[in-house]
Enzyme design. Structure first.
Site, mmCIF file in Angstrom:
data_model
loop_
_atom_site.group_PDB
_atom_site.id
_atom_site.type_symbol
_atom_site.label_atom_id
_atom_site.label_comp_id
_atom_site.label_asym_id
_atom_site.label_seq_id
_atom_site.Cartn_x
_atom_site.Cartn_y
_atom_site.Cartn_z
ATOM 1 N N ASP A 179 0.991 -1.157 0.021
ATOM 2 C CA ASP A 179 -0.073 -0.070 0.081
ATOM 3 C C ASP A 179 0.769 1.265 0.120
ATOM 4 O O ASP A 179 0.588 2.188 0.830
ATOM 5 C CB ASP A 179 -1.074 0.088 1.209
ATOM 6 C CG ASP A 179 -2.073 1.073 1.024
ATOM 7 O OD1 ASP A 179 -2.263 1.530 -0.336
ATOM 8 O OD2 ASP A 179 -2.601 1.460 2.106
ATOM 9 N N LYS B 298 2.219 4.700 -1.100
ATOM 10 C CA LYS B 298 1.418 5.968 -1.620
ATOM 11 C C LYS B 298 2.001 7.183 -0.796
ATOM 12 O O LYS B 298 2.420 6.819 0.264
ATOM 13 C CB LYS B 298 -0.183 5.514 -1.553
ATOM 14 C CG LYS B 298 -0.559 5.575 0.102
ATOM 15 C CD LYS B 298 -2.168 5.454 -0.037
ATOM 16 C CE LYS B 298 -2.733 5.127 1.425
ATOM 17 N NZ LYS B 298 -4.058 4.783 1.318
ATOM 18 N N ASN C 33 1.697 7.378 2.937
ATOM 19 C CA ASN C 33 2.424 6.405 3.707
ATOM 20 C C ASN C 33 3.938 6.802 3.858
ATOM 21 O O ASN C 33 4.476 5.832 4.124
ATOM 22 C CB ASN C 33 2.305 5.219 3.559
ATOM 23 C CG ASN C 33 0.599 4.799 3.581
ATOM 24 O OD1 ASN C 33 -0.042 5.293 4.644
ATOM 25 N ND2 ASN C 33 0.340 3.690 3.068
ATOM 26 N N ASP D 22 2.646 2.759 7.977
ATOM 27 C CA ASP D 22 1.450 2.013 7.746
ATOM 28 C C ASP D 22 1.764 0.669 6.845
ATOM 29 O O ASP D 22 1.409 0.500 5.646
ATOM 30 C CB ASP D 22 0.424 2.654 6.903
ATOM 31 C CG ASP D 22 -0.983 2.172 7.083
ATOM 32 O OD1 ASP D 22 -1.095 1.036 7.519
ATOM 33 O OD2 ASP D 22 -1.704 2.940 6.429
ATOM 34 N N THR E 246 -4.484 1.143 -2.678
ATOM 35 C CA THR E 246 -5.279 2.211 -3.044
ATOM 36 C C THR E 246 -5.488 2.502 -4.552
ATOM 37 O O THR E 246 -4.472 2.281 -4.999
ATOM 38 C CB THR E 246 -4.549 3.500 -2.358
ATOM 39 O OG1 THR E 246 -4.450 3.266 -1.076
ATOM 40 C CG2 THR E 246 -5.619 4.859 -2.824
#
Length: 503
Positions: A200, A202, A205, A231, A252
């Site tokens: 994840d 991005k 994060n 995260d 995401t």
């Protein structure tokens, strides 16, 4: 990811390991590492890393009772909310004894068990324990629980997310984007070397940390920020999850890789799954330079379609070197992405020619200046043209609204035409409305001259770019579009015929 200012002093007498070092634990490392209670233990047991070079994460119980430590809720004062997630919130916490501030992640146990997400909480703890000495990954200091929540006491990253800085600057200059991309690469290399996939990745994060500035830093006009990956709630330790995922994806929409959308990841394909982090890296580098992600749209469905087809474009003005790097990362075949075979492939790309990879975390980063390169996106041009058309349409509506029946009648299409009948040629303003009606007005005298009867049998027909017909049961109207765009009338009338037929 987060940002941190220049490296903080260690809380122990030990020195931090290099991000590429093994996970062997020194005495100072053990003191800094999160302290874990095993369920069958009567006292705290330090997390001891494997003596095989640290490549395998320490396996711990997935039972909630395994998450505890010497620290308790009473040892901290809880402050404002820093962020919220699916299973709880992150709040500012101050240790009562030392006054040191942390970010405390609070996860509701009942919700974790109801959603069957306990294993994700435990995996996140295990990963953060393994990564404790890496300068590019947020540190976990303590874990404990009460009757309601699990608490992870994390390193505080007070300077916001990478996304905040991109939004503020609009876009980064190339050297700045290259520096922070290099730090992300260092973090990913460490994770992948130790069998960890973030899944994840991005800008939200990637966070930033700022220690008290030194005298040297105080004379600088900008903050000295370094990234911290955060995260790991959906991260994966390769080989730990034996069952395949189905009917869901992690990540995401704007940054998820096509293979995570399409396929069921199994133990056979999980080696390729780590390439999803490389895809996300490509998206982040694009966004740092362009100011927006490569895959965007009005809905997740539209974005997913673009991701699955690798459908994206570069704006005019996008640097060629960065364009080449991103084009090698945003590749549908996971095995073909730059860095899949070796991270040295990434480091050797010309985009990183100015990067000194050793001791990156203690170097002074480039200032976060807004890029002076004006980038023109195709959708911006389309939106600008649509805005102009809408404005003209509004002006048209205002000019011709006296010929409308009521406030609910709207003009859909309007323009000057030549209306032919025999040898007679008249200049008229033709107006199509949503009633639907097709009326024509004398534009000089501003007088309604007539109406083409609207029936389901009405049929428009184009002769050429200028001339066109409207066939009705009793008559054929011969018309010429003065701007020479007869097809717009054909399309508008047919569209309204379809609407009125459905109604």
């Amino acid at each position: 990811m987060s940002f941190r200012n220049q490296r903080q002093p260690s809380e122990s007498s030990g020195t931090e390991d290099s991000p590429r070092s093994s996970l062997r634990s020194s005495q100072s490392d053990a003191e800094l590492s999160p302290q874990i209670f095993r369920k069958d233990s009567t006292g705290p047991v330090r997390d001891s890393r494997s003596n095989t070079g640290g490549r395998e994460p320490q396996r711990m119980s997935s039972d909630l009772g395994a998450i505890s430590s010497k620290k308790y809720v009473k040892d901290f004062t809880f402050g404002r909310v820093l962020g919220e997630g699916a299973y709880g919130a992150v709040v500012l916490g101050k240790e009562n004894e030392t006054g040191k501030e942390y970010a405390i992640k609070m996860m509701e146990q009942r919700h974790l068990m109801k959603e069957k997400k306990v294993k994700y909480a435990v995996t996140e703890r295990d990963i953060l324990t393994l990564c404790h000495n890496n300068p590019f990954i947020v540190k976990l200091y303590y874990t404990f629980k009460d009757d309601q929540y699990l608490y992870y006491v994390l390193e505080l990253c007070p300077n916001g997310e990478l996304l905040d800085h991109i939004s503020k600057a609009g876009s980064f200059e190339e050297p700045c984007a290259a520096f922070y991309a290099a730090e992300i690469i260092m973090a990913l290399e460490f994770l992948h070397d130790n069998g960890i996939i973030h899944r994840d990745l991005k800008p939200e994060n990637v966070r930033s940390l700022s220690p008290a500035p030194s005298d040297e830093q105080q004379i600088l006009s900008h903050l000295i920020l370094h990234i911290k990956l955060t995260d790991f709630g959906t991260a994966k330790i390769v080989g730990k999850e034996k069952t395949a995922r189905s009917n869901s994806f992690v990540g995401t929409a704007e940054y998820v890789s096509p293979e995570l959308l399409k396929e069921k990841i199994t133990s056979k394909s999980e080696v390729e799954e780590n390439s999803s982090d490389l895809w996300a890296l490509g998206c982040i580098i694009y966004q740092m330079i362009a100011g927006r992600p490569p895959f965007r749209g009005p809905s997740e469905y539209v974005i997913f379609e673009k991701v699955e087809n690798c459908s994206y474009t570069f704006p005019n003005g996008f640097p060629d070197t960065a364009k080449d790097l991103i084009s090698r990362l945003l590749v549908l075949d996971p095995d073909s992405r730059l860095g899949f075979a070796s991270f040295s492939e990434l480091r050797e790309h010309s985009f990183f020619s100015g990067i000194k990879w050793e001791d990156l975390h203690v170097q002074t980063p480039p200032q976060m200046k807004s890029s002076q390169i004006k980038m023109v996106f195709e959708e911006d041009v389309v939106a600008e043209e649509e805005a102009k058309r809408k404005k003209m349409q509004e002006e048209e509506n205002e000019k011709w609204k006296k010929f409308l029946l009521d406030e609910k009648e709207l003009i859909l299409e309007s323009g000057l035409i030549w209306k032919r009948k025999g040898r007679s040629v008249k200049k008229r303003q033709l107006i199509l409305t949503n009633k639907p009606r097709l009326i024509y007005v004398d534009p000089k005298k501003m007088v309604l001259k007539g109406e083409i009867p609207w029936t389901s049998q009405l049929k428009p027909e184009a002769k050429n770019n200028t001339s066109w017909f409207v066939h009705t049961p009793k008559r054929t109207y011969i018309l010429e579009d003065i701007p020479g765009k007869s097809q717009r009338w054909i399309d508008a009338i047919n569209k309204q015929l379809n609407v009125s037929t459905r109604d």
